[in-house]
Design a protein around this motif. Structure first.
Motif, PDB file in Angstrom:
ATOM      1  N   ARG A  96       3.924 -25.661  82.301  1.00 55.11           N
ATOM      2  CA  ARG A  96       3.967 -27.130  82.311  1.00 55.11           C
ATOM      3  C   ARG A  96       2.566 -27.712  82.257  1.00 55.11           C
ATOM      4  O   ARG A  96       2.358 -28.793  81.729  1.00 55.11           O
ATOM      5  CB  ARG A  96       4.750 -27.656  83.508  1.00 55.11           C
ATOM      6  N   ILE A  97       1.611 -26.985  82.825  1.00 51.98           N
ATOM      7  CA  ILE A  97       0.273 -27.576  82.864  1.00 51.98           C
ATOM      8  C   ILE A  97      -0.578 -27.165  81.670  1.00 51.98           C
ATOM      9  O   ILE A  97      -1.454 -27.905  81.239  1.00 51.98           O
ATOM     10  CB  ILE A  97      -0.417 -27.266  84.204  1.00 51.98           C
ATOM     11  N   PHE A 129      -0.108 -29.482  78.300  1.00 52.46           N
ATOM     12  CA  PHE A 129      -0.704 -30.782  77.976  1.00 52.46           C
ATOM     13  C   PHE A 129      -2.210 -30.788  78.162  1.00 52.46           C
ATOM     14  O   PHE A 129      -2.773 -30.009  78.909  1.00 52.46           O
ATOM     15  CB  PHE A 129      -0.018 -31.929  78.717  1.00 52.46           C
ATOM     16  N   MET A 135      10.583 -38.230  89.511  1.00 52.26           N
ATOM     17  CA  MET A 135      11.116 -37.156  90.359  1.00 52.26           C
ATOM     18  C   MET A 135      12.474 -37.539  90.947  1.00 52.26           C
ATOM     19  O   MET A 135      13.333 -36.689  91.153  1.00 52.26           O
ATOM     20  CB  MET A 135      10.158 -36.896  91.525  1.00 52.26           C
ATOM     21  N   PRO A 184      14.376 -31.169  85.811  1.00 50.58           N
ATOM     22  CA  PRO A 184      13.679 -30.593  84.661  1.00 50.58           C
ATOM     23  C   PRO A 184      14.558 -30.654  83.409  1.00 50.58           C
ATOM     24  O   PRO A 184      15.766 -30.395  83.493  1.00 50.58           O
ATOM     25  CB  PRO A 184      13.415 -29.156  85.097  1.00 50.58           C
ATOM     26  N   SER A 239       1.484 -37.042  81.271  1.00 51.32           N
ATOM     27  CA  SER A 239       1.104 -36.057  82.292  1.00 51.32           C
ATOM     28  C   SER A 239       2.120 -36.041  83.426  1.00 51.32           C
ATOM     29  O   SER A 239       2.470 -34.972  83.937  1.00 51.32           O
ATOM     30  CB  SER A 239      -0.278 -36.394  82.866  1.00 51.32           C
ATOM     31  N   PHE A 240       2.593 -37.229  83.812  1.00 49.50           N
ATOM     32  CA  PHE A 240       3.603 -37.267  84.880  1.00 49.50           C
ATOM     33  C   PHE A 240       4.892 -36.601  84.395  1.00 49.50           C
ATOM     34  O   PHE A 240       5.560 -35.889  85.147  1.00 49.50           O
ATOM     35  CB  PHE A 240       3.893 -38.709  85.314  1.00 49.50           C
ATOM     36  N   SER A 258       4.378 -32.816  84.388  1.00 49.71           N
ATOM     37  CA  SER A 258       4.403 -32.166  85.696  1.00 49.71           C
ATOM     38  C   SER A 258       5.799 -32.214  86.302  1.00 49.71           C
ATOM     39  O   SER A 258       6.192 -31.289  87.001  1.00 49.71           O
ATOM     40  CB  SER A 258       3.311 -32.702  86.634  1.00 49.71           C
ATOM     41  N   ALA A 259       6.572 -33.257  85.992  1.00 49.63           N
ATOM     42  CA  ALA A 259       7.960 -33.300  86.476  1.00 49.63           C
ATOM     43  C   ALA A 259       8.896 -32.532  85.537  1.00 49.63           C
ATOM     44  O   ALA A 259      10.084 -32.413  85.821  1.00 49.63           O
ATOM     45  CB  ALA A 259       8.427 -34.745  86.600  1.00 49.63           C
ATOM     46  N   MET A 260       8.345 -32.006  84.427  1.00 48.67           N
ATOM     47  CA  MET A 260       9.146 -31.281  83.422  1.00 48.67           C
ATOM     48  C   MET A 260      10.233 -32.176  82.819  1.00 48.67           C
ATOM     49  O   MET A 260      11.342 -31.727  82.556  1.00 48.67           O
ATOM     50  CB  MET A 260       9.782 -30.017  84.021  1.00 48.67           C
ATOM     51  N   VAL A 261       9.895 -33.441  82.647  1.00 48.81           N
ATOM     52  CA  VAL A 261      10.811 -34.406  82.042  1.00 48.81           C
ATOM     53  C   VAL A 261      10.377 -34.610  80.587  1.00 48.81           C
ATOM     54  O   VAL A 261       9.181 -34.661  80.294  1.00 48.81           O
ATOM     55  CB  VAL A 261      10.746 -35.746  82.817  1.00 48.81           C
TER      56      VAL A 261
END
Lengths: 400, 400
Positions: free
Chosen positions: A6-7, A10, A106, A111, A127-128, A131-134
């Motif tokens: 996930r990180i 991006f 969240m 996800p 980025s949000f 990190s939330a895998m959305v």
């Protein structure tokens, strides 16, 4: 040892990605006009600083996870000025509007769930989402249409069982579009039809120009159960560094669940909340003056940019950003060039390349976001840099 | 409209869950001794408050995402006092140790990845794990063994392809265990063998008692590439409300990726960072006195609790928490009873039930975490409340 996908998926925020080059430029003695970031040069209301100077707790203690009670009780009075009916119970104070967006993601999405968003959009949302895998599902708004709301059918087409919400920003970062009452109503009706949420980031609420009236999503009381409003003190009172924002909703379940996230991080920063309380006592004339100043800057920079050969400018009606299309091949390369290889009498500009403001591959490659957060004298110099920089780039890099 | 599973899957933090009952008690005129939360009654160093009072920026502006440069440059001098070699480049300033933990989880783990953790553990970690969709895999440490490190084979058994890291807290919240050099070395060797990270939360670094020496994970330089240290100003300088912490690592890739998350949220709060800079100038005698004071409190409360019939106490050597086992059926029910149905001369206590400090179902049901963050006079009254409260609960609720 592996980093998470996930990180690694991006890149750094394009708003900040080029900062090392800007620091290098400064080291070479070049002055950099920062049009890349929404950091106003407007002074914070003096009573905010005074409140900080009067901070006299002997212990900087944990506060409520919901936020300082004084702040939660003062905010409804602020909303009331705009005819908005908000209770202190509807407010969760957050560490910046950023945290409110994260909490909303969240709280609503698991996800691989989806959030539909008009692009270009405030790129840090990506980025949000990562990190939330959305997954962000874009609906493209177009410069030639003033970045207004795309046809509602375009949104409806993209709604699936995985859709948690539609996310708007109004007045818009980066386009400056201010969504009309009718646009918002259409979206709310669509959300109701498909039983999803509408999240609206209104941190630029006061910055609407040309006498244009702002419609807050909070005014649609009949839909209040599916509305989440993201708010912030950052831009309104030029106190971005305090990181005080809010998540506002009449949906008790949303607040109850978001509160769990808030409790995990314990509380928002205490001294900054005291500063925010003082900000709410700011005389209305401050915001009027600030709005006039930004409107003057908007007029100035839009005119200056339109005079440059081959530059197209969106039709910004609010916030303090605009999207400009430049006669170049690659805005990131151009932005880097401006910092690394160019100066006009020892000055240059930093702009935010727009490609990362789009989800759709390939869009925005020739666009930059410009934050008109500098005074008109500086904007004049910055525009001159852009004009000369474009010429230099087109000849030196593009070989034109 | 659906909330996410990740957020409905967990309850409010038990440290804060009972707060509404505590507020009710106060409304009824009952004084509540808060042993549920690590909010010290120790004064923040006065020069921290003075630095806040001298804050004179005319704009509270965005700072660096990495944190205030002054703070990043001052922190290595703090670490040097402990013989630890940390560069400013190894430090990402975070909004509390909480954010450092979240960044570590997001950086190392994808959804359904695993982090191995000795239980009982700092329960808010569960919320961070839930929101990151990371599974905590517990290794149970036992009260009768002083909550020391379980056999290393217990950790090894639990390592799978999904394991991202092992997470420790030393000195430990909630048990007070201080991991020995040998325990840490064993874990690091295990991490090296299986190529995973070791995250150590050292926010209570200074709070080690009985002359016990503290070993920081940062002292193991030969393993530095797989180490992430979580740090915070909150407890050390009694400035929990400022929410200033740090993620420290020599692994450039970890920092580079965590920085993306930091850039998305823009920066840590500015005024609070100025306060943190001042905190680093605190004379060493402050921390010495604070440590002595907590040691005195630890001795006092451990003795007082041990005198109560049927109460067992862990063997806390550091931090300012202990786990106590009570002669009851359900600690959450007991904690609620103490707030709702009990007072001793108009006073009662709030404790944190321990079940949520365990991943393993059913463990900790009779345990509470007690934060000895009050002076010994208040602790004496709190202990008297616990003793009388246990009698009342056992007779009124348990029918004994």
């Amino acid at each position: 040892m592996q980093m998470s996908n996930r990180i690694t998926a991006f890149q750094c925020s394009p708003i900040r990605r080029l900062s090392p080059y800007a620091r290098d430029a400064v080291r070479r003695g070049v002055k950099v006009y920062h049009l890349n970031i929404g950091q106003p040069d407007i002074k914070t209301p003096p009573q905010v600083i005074e409140a900080v100077q009067q901070y006299d707790h002997s212990i900087i203690a944990y506060g409520n996870s919901e936020g300082l009670q004084e702040l939660r009780e003062a905010l409804p009075l602020y909303y009331k000025k705009y005819g908005l009916n908000v209770d202190s119970e509807d407010i969760l104070v957050t560490t910046g509007g950023s945290e409110a967006l994260q909490f909303a993601f969240m709280t609503l999405c698991d996800p691989y769930d989806e959030i539909i968003i008009p692009e270009p959009y405030y790129t840090n949302v990506a980025s949000f989402a990562h990190s939330a895998m959305v997954n962000l599902v874009p609906v493209t708004s177009k410069m030639e249409e003033g970045f207004s709301l795309p046809d509602i059918s375009e949104f409806e087409k993209r709604i699936t069982r995985k859709t948690g919400a539609i996310l708007l920003c109004s007045p818009n970062n980066p386009t400056g579009h201010v969504y009309t009452k009718d646009e918002l109503l259409q979206l709310l009706q669509l959300c109701e039809k498909h039983d999803i949420f509408l999240i609206v980031d209104e941190v630029y609420r006061e910055f609407c120009y040309d006498g244009k009236e702002f419609t807050s999503i909070l005014s649609f009381e009949e839909f209040s159960d599916r509305i989440i409003c993201v708010d912030s003190f950052s831009k309104r009172y030029s106190m971005c560094g305090s990181r005080i924002g809010a998540l506002v909703s009449k949906n008790k379940e949303v607040l109850e669940h978001a509160l769990k996230l808030a409790q995990a991080r314990l509380c928002p920063p205490d001294i900054e909340q005291v500063a925010a309380c003082a900000a709410l006592k700011t005389d209305d004339s401050y915001l009027c003056e600030v709005r006039s100043e930004y409107e003057r800057r908007r007029d100035f920079i839009v005119n200056a940019l339109k005079k440059i050969d081959g530059v197209k400018v969106g039709n910004p009606k609010g916030a303090f950003y605009l999207v400009a299309e430049l006669p170049i091949d690659d805005a990131e390369r151009f932005a880097t060039f401006m910092l690394q290889d160019f100066d006009l009498n020892g000055e240059t500009v930093m702009v935010a390349p727009c490609e990362d403001f789009y989800v759709t591959e390939g869009l925005g490659r020739r666009q930059v976001r410009i934050a008109y957060v500098l005074n008109t004298d500086d904007l004049a110099k910055a525009a001159a840099c852009i004009e000369a920089g474009l010429k230099a780039y087109r000849s030196q890099v593009m070989g034109l």
